[in-house]
Structures are given as C-alpha cells and as structure tokens.
Design a protein around this motif. Structure first.
Motif, PDB file in Angstrom:
ATOM      1  N   ALA A 145       0.844  -1.198   0.000  1.00  0.00           N
ATOM      2  CA  ALA A 145       0.000   0.000   0.000  1.00  0.00           C
ATOM      3  C   ALA A 145       0.874   1.241   0.000  1.00  0.00           C
ATOM      4  CB  ALA A 145      -0.914  -0.006   1.216  1.00  0.00           C
ATOM      5  N   ARG A 146       0.223   2.412  -0.180  1.00  0.00           N
ATOM      6  CA  ARG A 146       0.942   3.691  -0.183  1.00  0.00           C
ATOM      7  C   ARG A 146       1.248   4.169   1.231  1.00  0.00           C
ATOM      8  NH1 ARG A 146      -3.362   4.386  -3.498  1.00  0.00           N
ATOM      9  NH2 ARG A 146      -2.901   4.242  -5.698  1.00  0.00           N
ATOM     10  N   GLU A 150      -3.777   3.220   4.369  1.00  0.00           N
ATOM     11  CA  GLU A 150      -4.312   2.533   3.194  1.00  0.00           C
ATOM     12  C   GLU A 150      -4.199   1.028   3.340  1.00  0.00           C
ATOM     13  OE1 GLU A 150      -2.800   3.808  -0.549  1.00  0.00           O
ATOM     14  OE2 GLU A 150      -3.773   5.760  -0.434  1.00  0.00           O
ATOM     15  N   ARG A 153      -7.153  -0.095   5.294  1.00  0.00           N
ATOM     16  CA  ARG A 153      -8.362  -0.061   4.463  1.00  0.00           C
ATOM     17  C   ARG A 153      -8.365  -1.218   3.470  1.00  0.00           C
ATOM     18  NH1 ARG A 153      -8.164   5.846   2.203  1.00  0.00           N
ATOM     19  NH2 ARG A 153      -9.696   5.005   0.752  1.00  0.00           N
ATOM     20  N   GLN A 154      -7.197  -1.499   2.915  1.00  0.00           N
ATOM     21  CA  GLN A 154      -7.068  -2.592   1.958  1.00  0.00           C
ATOM     22  C   GLN A 154      -7.330  -3.937   2.624  1.00  0.00           C
ATOM     23  OE1 GLN A 154      -4.177  -1.819  -1.602  1.00  0.00           O
ATOM     24  NE2 GLN A 154      -3.136  -2.895  -0.017  1.00  0.00           N
ATOM     25  N   LEU A 160      -8.258   0.334  -3.641  1.00  0.00           N
ATOM     26  CA  LEU A 160      -7.650   1.664  -3.553  1.00  0.00           C
ATOM     27  C   LEU A 160      -7.121   2.162  -4.891  1.00  0.00           C
ATOM     28  CD1 LEU A 160      -5.722   1.244  -0.209  1.00  0.00           C
ATOM     29  CD2 LEU A 160      -7.933   2.296  -0.579  1.00  0.00           C
ATOM     30  N   ILE A 166      -8.726   6.985  -3.039  1.00  0.00           N
ATOM     31  CA  ILE A 166      -7.496   7.689  -2.688  1.00  0.00           C
ATOM     32  C   ILE A 166      -7.780   9.025  -2.015  1.00  0.00           C
ATOM     33  CG2 ILE A 166      -5.372   8.690  -3.601  1.00  0.00           C
ATOM     34  CD1 ILE A 166      -5.635   6.658  -5.918  1.00  0.00           C
TER      35      ILE A 166
END
Length: 191
Positions: A145-146, A150, A153-154, A160, A166
């Motif tokens: 993830a970034r 995130e 959330r993922q 995403l 985003i």
C-alpha cells in the motif's frame, strides 16, 4: 553426469538416490552447494557411512523450518511503497525486499527461499510462497500500500485504485461546473 543426492531436491529426487543431471547443473549448483556427490564407488561408500548423520541433519533442518512455518502461519505483512493513482508502484517489491521485511519482523528467511516469479508491481494484497525447507512450504500475505492507513483499508477489502478511494472524491459526481466558471468572460476561441 550421475550424482548421489545428499538431500531431497524438488523435481529431482530423494536423499540417497542416484540421478542423472546435466553437467552444468551438477558442477555449478549441486556439488558446490553440498547437495550432491559424484556417483562413483568411493562416494557411494562415503554416503553409506554418513547416511545417519545426513538424515539427522536433514531432520533437524526440517524441524527448524516447521517452527518458522508455524510462527509465519496466517501472518500478513505491510509493505509501504509509493505508487500512482492507478495503483502502479514506482518500483517493485522483489524477493530481496520480502526477505528484508521478514527479517525485520524477526524471521530468518533468505531471499533464495522466497518464490516470486515476477516482482510485485501493483498495490494490493499478494500471496507469496516461501520454501523454508525442501519439504516445508508456506504462503504469507503481503499487503502492498501507499501508507499504513491505506494498508488497513485494503485489509478490510476496500479497493484503492480509484480517485474516490485515494482522495475521498466520487468520480461520478464530478461536473465541469465544479472546476470552471461558466459565467467567466473571455475569448476562448483560437480564431
């Protein structure tokens, strides 16, 4: 070239078997790594004399790999990398990176034990297979993830790769009037 295997090797054979392999595979990999001996009478008697110690060493390595596999069972690791809006990474996550992430978490895994045919180049949840021993194989989950937020959330199942995910912006609700003033005066023609 005929060789005597000193340990089980996938797609080749079990310990103690005499197998025929290509010369380069034997000279460049099996013999230097100590995984095989040349098949001749002297090495055959040497193998028979050392068979008990080789089997004990193999059993010890397998039990250590089983312990690591039990500790890794069901684990998920977060990998934070920069990526574009479409979810494409500005780089990749390779076997070396996976080994470093696992060692940072306290697991001793070499990069040659990580089975990653192609590097990971997109954000998302990816399963990676680890070959801890020739008889012990386990799969771990990498959450690429970034950011850590995130990744959370993922992990809940959210995708995403859209602007909504985003930035919290609904792409379908966007209208040109939100960006441009229709009452604006000016000559926009290129005449």
């Amino acid at each position: 070239m005929d060789v005597i295997l000193l340990e089980r090797i996938n797609k080749l054979g079990q310990m103690g078997e005499v197998v025929k392999v290509r010369d380069g595979y034997a000279r460049n990999f099996l013999l230097p790594q100590g995984k095989a001996l040349r098949a001749n009478a002297a090495n055959k008697t040497r193998f028979d004399a050392e068979r008990a110690t080789l089997e004990a060493r193999n059993l010890e390595r397998k039990s250590e790999a089983d312990k690591v596999a039990a500790a890794l069972e069901g684990k998920s690791f977060v990998v934070v990398r920069s990526a574009g809006e479409t979810g494409q990474l500005y780089g990749s996550v390779a076997a070396r990176d996976v080994a470093e992430i696992l060692s940072a978490e306290g697991f001793t895994v070499g990069r040659n034990q990580v089975e990653l045919n192609t590097p990971i180049k997109t954000i998302g949840i990816h399963n990676v297979t680890l070959h801890l021993h020739s008889e012990v194989e386990i799969s771990v989950e990498l959450n690429v993830a970034r950011s850590a937020e995130e990744a959370e959330r993922q992990a809940k199942g959210e995708s995403l790769t859209s602007a909504d995910a985003i930035y919290g912006v609904d792409e379908d609700a966007l209208r040109p009037e939100d960006f441009f003033d229709p009452e604006a005066e000016g000559d926009f023609d290129n005449e």
